[in-house]
Design a protein around this motif. Structure first.
Motif, short mmCIF file in Angstrom:
data_model
loop_
_atom_site.label_atom_id
_atom_site.label_comp_id
_atom_site.label_asym_id
_atom_site.label_seq_id
_atom_site.Cartn_x
_atom_site.Cartn_y
_atom_site.Cartn_z
N PRO A 1 0.86 -1.18 0.00
CA PRO A 1 0.00 0.00 0.00
C PRO A 1 0.89 1.23 0.00
O PRO A 1 1.88 1.28 0.72
N ARG A 2 0.57 2.18 -0.80
CA ARG A 2 1.43 3.36 -0.91
C ARG A 2 1.48 4.14 0.38
O ARG A 2 0.46 4.59 0.87
N SER A 3 2.67 4.28 0.89
CA SER A 3 2.84 5.20 2.01
C SER A 3 3.02 6.54 1.32
O SER A 3 4.07 7.12 1.33
N GLY A 4 1.97 6.99 0.71
CA GLY A 4 1.97 8.04 -0.29
C GLY A 4 2.88 9.21 0.02
O GLY A 4 3.02 9.63 1.16
N SER A 5 3.47 9.70 -1.03
CA SER A 5 4.39 10.82 -0.88
C SER A 5 3.68 12.03 -0.29
O SER A 5 4.26 12.82 0.42
N THR A 6 2.40 12.15 -0.60
CA THR A 6 1.69 13.32 -0.13
C THR A 6 1.16 13.11 1.29
O THR A 6 1.05 14.05 2.06
N GLU A 7 0.83 11.86 1.62
CA GLU A 7 0.24 11.61 2.94
C GLU A 7 1.29 11.59 4.05
O GLU A 7 1.01 11.94 5.17
N GLU B 1 12.56 -1.96 1.17
CA GLU B 1 12.16 -3.25 1.72
C GLU B 1 10.82 -3.70 1.11
O GLU B 1 10.47 -4.86 1.17
N ALA B 2 10.09 -2.74 0.57
CA ALA B 2 8.76 -3.06 0.04
C ALA B 2 8.84 -3.64 -1.36
O ALA B 2 8.27 -4.71 -1.62
N CYS B 3 9.56 -2.98 -2.28
CA CYS B 3 9.57 -3.46 -3.66
C CYS B 3 10.92 -4.01 -4.08
O CYS B 3 11.06 -4.56 -5.17
N CYS C 1 11.23 5.63 -1.37
CA CYS C 1 11.62 4.83 -2.53
C CYS C 1 11.14 5.52 -3.80
O CYS C 1 9.94 5.77 -3.95
N PRO C 2 12.06 5.80 -4.74
CA PRO C 2 11.65 6.49 -5.96
C PRO C 2 10.79 5.59 -6.87
O PRO C 2 10.10 6.08 -7.75
N THR C 3 10.86 4.30 -6.64
CA THR C 3 10.12 3.37 -7.49
C THR C 3 8.67 3.20 -7.04
O THR C 3 7.75 3.34 -7.84
N CYS C 4 8.47 2.92 -5.76
CA CYS C 4 7.10 2.62 -5.32
C CYS C 4 6.57 3.63 -4.30
O CYS C 4 5.40 3.58 -3.95
N GLY C 5 7.41 4.52 -3.83
CA GLY C 5 6.94 5.55 -2.90
C GLY C 5 6.90 5.12 -1.44
O GLY C 5 6.48 5.88 -0.58
#
Ligand SMILES: [Zn+2]
Length: 146
Positions: free
Chosen positions: A27-33, A135-137, A113-117
């Motif tokens: 789940p995106r630990s979104g850049s904005t959140e 660690e995520a992707c 992470c620049p790939t998955c955020g």
């Protein structure tokens, strides 16, 4: 023309891939959140103290000493981190806005992470090279050492 079994195999592979994709993508630990706490900055004479520096570093998921080193380099100044109070003292007058900016740049370059955020990352030093490992992707991204 493709035979039935071939089509079926392709479909199965596709489903398998999709399945795998969904499982792998966190789940995106979104850049904005993702919010870095506002630095609590006080200035005393020619010094600047970041009172909640330990909390900020924890949120950045990096050792306070490392974050301190980064700020000192960017601000071209010396400083000292007090591990008992969790404060960073910088030997320069600098505004909260500037400190926030650098913390955001640090987050962008050395945490997210620049790939998955994801922020589930770590920094690894391999010789002179620094790698941001997710660690995520599983992405590995060389970053500029400081
Ligand atoms: Zn990632």
């Amino acid at each position: 023309m493709e035979g039935r079994s071939e089509i079926k195999e392709k479909l199965t592979n596709y489903e398998w891939l999709l399945d795998r994709l969904y499982k792998k993508v966190p789940p995106r630990s979104g850049s904005t959140e993702y919010k870095i706490p506002e630095p609590q900055v006080i200035r005393i004479g020619s010094q600047t103290i970041i009172r909640n520096f330990r909390d900020v570093s924890e949120k950045l998921k990096r050792e306070p000493q490392l974050v301190a080193k980064y700020l000192q380099k960017e601000l071209a100044t010396a400083g000292s981190y007090d591990s008992s109070s969790g404060q960073l003292i910088l030997n320069v007058k600098v505004s909260k806005r500037v400190i926030s900016q650098f913390l955001n740049i640090f987050f962008k370059n050395y945490v997210r992470c620049p790939t998955c955020g994801s922020v589930d990352t770590r920094l690894e030093k391999r010789g002179k090279t620094w790698i941001l490992i997710c660690e995520a992707c599983g992405a590995e991204q060389p970053v500029k050492p400081f």
